[in-house]
Design a protein around this motif. Structure first.
Motif, PDB file in Angstrom:
ATOM      1  N   ARG A 184      -5.739  -0.467   5.301  1.00  0.00           N
ATOM      2  CA  ARG A 184      -5.943  -0.881   3.909  1.00  0.00           C
ATOM      3  C   ARG A 184      -5.160  -2.142   3.548  1.00  0.00           C
ATOM      4  O   ARG A 184      -5.308  -2.674   2.458  1.00  0.00           O
ATOM      5  N   THR A 185      -4.324  -2.612   4.447  1.00  0.00           N
ATOM      6  CA  THR A 185      -3.522  -3.802   4.198  1.00  0.00           C
ATOM      7  C   THR A 185      -4.250  -5.045   4.701  1.00  0.00           C
ATOM      8  O   THR A 185      -5.251  -4.959   5.410  1.00  0.00           O
ATOM      9  N   ALA A 186      -3.694  -6.204   4.351  1.00  0.00           N
ATOM     10  CA  ALA A 186      -4.273  -7.459   4.846  1.00  0.00           C
ATOM     11  C   ALA A 186      -4.200  -7.519   6.370  1.00  0.00           C
ATOM     12  O   ALA A 186      -5.120  -7.999   7.033  1.00  0.00           O
ATOM     13  N   LEU A 187      -3.100  -7.019   6.930  1.00  0.00           N
ATOM     14  CA  LEU A 187      -2.952  -7.006   8.383  1.00  0.00           C
ATOM     15  C   LEU A 187      -4.031  -6.141   9.023  1.00  0.00           C
ATOM     16  O   LEU A 187      -4.667  -6.536  10.004  1.00  0.00           O
ATOM     17  N   VAL A 190       0.818  -1.216   0.000  1.00  0.00           N
ATOM     18  CA  VAL A 190       0.000   0.000   0.000  1.00  0.00           C
ATOM     19  C   VAL A 190       0.846   1.258   0.000  1.00  0.00           C
ATOM     20  O   VAL A 190       0.331   2.343  -0.207  1.00  0.00           O
ATOM     21  N   ASP A 191       2.152   1.126   0.244  1.00  0.00           N
ATOM     22  CA  ASP A 191       3.016   2.305   0.189  1.00  0.00           C
ATOM     23  C   ASP A 191       4.414   1.888  -0.230  1.00  0.00           C
ATOM     24  O   ASP A 191       4.799   0.710  -0.147  1.00  0.00           O
ATOM     25  N   ALA A 192       5.202   2.859  -0.661  1.00  0.00           N
ATOM     26  CA  ALA A 192       6.528   2.586  -1.206  1.00  0.00           C
ATOM     27  C   ALA A 192       7.490   2.061  -0.158  1.00  0.00           C
ATOM     28  O   ALA A 192       8.484   1.408  -0.493  1.00  0.00           O
ATOM     29  N   ASN A 193       7.231   2.327   1.125  1.00  0.00           N
ATOM     30  CA  ASN A 193       8.131   1.896   2.192  1.00  0.00           C
ATOM     31  C   ASN A 193       7.805   0.503   2.727  1.00  0.00           C
ATOM     32  O   ASN A 193       8.485   0.030   3.643  1.00  0.00           O
TER      33      ASN A 193
END
Length: 632
Positions: free
Chosen positions: A228-231, A184-187
């Motif tokens: 927004r992530t699976a976690l 969801v993000d570049a990091n």
């Protein structure tokens, strides 16, 4: 010692630390960075705090010695200045030196770094510091200490560039996810891609650290990103703390039977926002040890209770070792953690520890006491529990004033007025009929409410003030604040006029005899009021049923007792140094009703009522209440 040429992400002041401390303790690098650079950049605002070394040593020693793997893979997912990784590296070196009875070769030192020491942090500067500190530690442990030109330092930095990485530990896929999962993000760290060798062996053997503490109220944007992530989709909960995610992610990254040990705050143990966290610990892991640090001082700039826990990544019904620093301790926790002062220790069954979907730190005897209390009548069955009046606003606070271009004085009364403010209004007799005695938190003490209220309330409601034109002086006072009141929900929905209180409640509540209790308290504080008494939204109210035979002061004594204080401490949410006794918790408070046909009950009932109101003899009341409840 050879140096690697690279483009540093660190500011020049921090690069100076590498030079200044290169010949000293490696841990000084991380400590200098966190105490100087992070402080300058206000990184504590994102949950970054310095961890005392005695806490680091305790977690490392008590976790690593419980793994039987010769070269365990150890991860700190929010490594900061690298304290936990440095302590782990030195611990592994010392174990091998003791086993082999010689100093380790450069190859062996590099092998431990490559196979066992892993870390991540979103702060690139902290990662670089950690890499250099670990490389320096390898250099200090070399066999030939006289050789300053060994390539070991550069070789170590090369290995560490692969194992100590910059990135977000929470937003990428875990080992159980597909490698091509979209971050969801570049990091975001894609764990299967960054460490495929650990995927093959089932994950890390140990996860340790001091994860950042960030409440949802203050860090909503960061938590929304994780959501927004699976976690996040699996574990997001209202009113959760960021560190909960590090436990969930740690479990996902651990091999079966792996160990996780963190130091965290203790607010979560009775929080509804921690329900998923507690369920994961209870159903999917095994809590092996908890060190309840209580109110002892741990961090320089962070107050409140803390704890250390160690979890194993497999379910078990084995008993949990609960160690507790005495509640009265306010000095440093160090002597208790290192063992120069004793702590209370007992083995607690998991069913007791997780009873009622919460974490119970007080052990078996207290659990039996709490279970005994469950048989008694909830307070809500004896009357009604309500929250105080929502004036909206009582007076002008700084935030409201700023929103409206600072047009008033902060503290200026709107619906709640001082005596001087009332006098300045020149109210007529009919207008004075709208005034009510208003007791603020400062008016509420043990058992009693102040005879004279500190302020007065304009009790303007649909019933008392249907037409503001009939009260011209009150209209003149309220009209400058009209814009504030028009923006309220009940006003915009058409339920109230702008000059009405937002939620005035049924006035019969305020005119009736009642018990009142501030919601946010250092310890439960209940007071009986037999006279009309109006209180703010931050106060709860209990009004007994008309048919109740119990004296109001008797119920007040029960609620103020040490026995019920223990119950509130287990059921109310901890906030800073106190408790949040909301209406839901108060409704469930267990009250033993008096059997007026039993001489023993009648005797205790009369003794308790006779003693109430004198806080100097609370210990005597506590004994009588415990006897009445049949608790030793």
């Amino acid at each position: 010692m050879a140096r690697r040429t690279q483009r540093s992400v660190l500011p020049s002041s921090t690069r100076d630390f590498l030079r200044d401390y290169a010949a000293q303790e490696p841990s000084l690098l991380g400590r200098s960075y966190e105490q100087n650079v992070l402080a300058d950049e206000n990184k504590t605002s994102v949950g970054a705090v310095y961890t005392p070394l005695y806490i680091v040593d305790y977690i490392v020693e008590n976790t690593l010695r419980r793994t039987e793997i010769p070269s365990p893979a150890i991860l700190d997912p929010a490594c900061g200045g690298g304290y936990f990784l440095l302590a782990s590296y030195q611990w592994l070196i010392d174990r091998q030196v003791e086993t082999k009875r010689r100093r380790l070769s450069d190859t062996e030192l590099l092998s431990i770094l490559r196979d066992s020491i892993f870390g991540a942090d979103i702060d690139a500067g902290a990662v670089e510091i950690t890499q250099h500190a670990l490389a320096l530690m390898a250099f200090q442990n070399r066999t030939d200490t006289s050789n300053q030109n060994t390539p070991l330092f550069d070789q170590a930095l090369n290995e560490l560039s692969k194992t100590i990485i910059v990135g977000n530990s929470l937003t990428g896929p875990a080992f159980t996810s597909a490698k091509n999962s979209r971050p969801v993000d570049a990091n975001a760290i894609n764990w299967p891609i960054r460490h495929p060798q650990l995927l093959d062996r089932g994950g890390f053997d140990v996860v340790i650290g001091n994860p950042p503490y960030c409440r949802e109220l203050d860090f909503g944007e960061q938590l929304e990103q994780i959501a927004r992530t699976a976690l996040g989709k699996a574990y997001r909960s209202p009113r959760m703390d960021l560190w909960y995610y590090f436990v969930h992610r740690g479990r996902e990254l651990l091999r079966p039977d792996g160990l996780l040990s963190f130091i965290v705050n203790s607010y979560w143990t009775s929080s509804t926002g921690a329900a998923k966290l507690i369920a994961t610990m209870r159903d999917s892991m095994a809590m092996e040890e908890v060190v309840d640090l209580g109110r002892a001082k741990v961090f320089d700039k962070v107050s409140g209770p803390h704890m250390i826990f160690r979890l194993r990544n497999q379910h078990s019904t084995s008993k949990i070792a609960v160690k507790r620093i005495p509640e009265s301790v306010r000095e440093s926790a160090e002597a208790f953690v290192v063992g120069t002062k004793t702590v209370d220790t007992e083995l607690v069954d998991p069913a007791t520890f997780y009873r009622g979907g919460k974490v119970r730190l007080r052990g078996n005897s207290e659990a039996r006491q709490l279970q005994h209390l469950e048989q008694f009548t909830p307070l809500e069955n004896l009357g009604q529990v309500r929250q105080g009046i929502a004036e909206n606003p009582a007076s002008i606070n700084a935030r409201t004033n700023q929103r409206f271009d600072n047009r008033w004085q902060v503290g200026e009364g709107v619906f709640v007025l001082t005596k001087d403010e009332v006098a300045a209004l020149s109210l007529t007799n009919s207008e004075r009929e709208l005034l009510r005695p208003y007791h603020t938190l400062s008016d509420i003490d043990c058992y009693r409410v102040a005879k004279e209220p500190s302020k007065y309330l304009i009790y303007s409601t649909r019933e008392t003030c249907p037409d503001i034109e009939a009260f011209p002086n009150i209209k003149r006072h309220l009209e400058p604040f009209k814009e504030i009141m028009q923006a309220r929900r009940e006003t915009s929905n058409g339920n109230n006029q702008w000059w009405h209180l937002h939620w005035p409640r049924d006035e019969a509540i305020w005119r009736s005899p009642k018990i009142i209790c501030p919601q946010m308290v250092a310890q439960p504080t209940f007071a009986a009021s037999l006279e009309p008494c109006y209180v703010p939204f931050s106060v709860n109210v209990f009004v007994p049923e008309d048919t109740s035979r119990e004296n109001l002061y008797f119920i007040t004594a029960i609620l103020n007792s040490s026995l019920l204080r223990t119950w509130f401490e287990h059921h109310a949410k901890q906030r800073g140094v106190g408790l949040e006794i909301n209406g839901h918790v108060l409704k469930q408070a267990p009250v033993r009703e008096v059997d007026h046909n039993t001489p023993r009950d009648v005797r205790l009932y009369k003794e308790i009522v006779d003693l109430t109101g004198d806080c100097k003899i609370e210990s005597r009341i506590d004994k009588l209440v415990s006897e009445f409840y049949k608790v030793n």
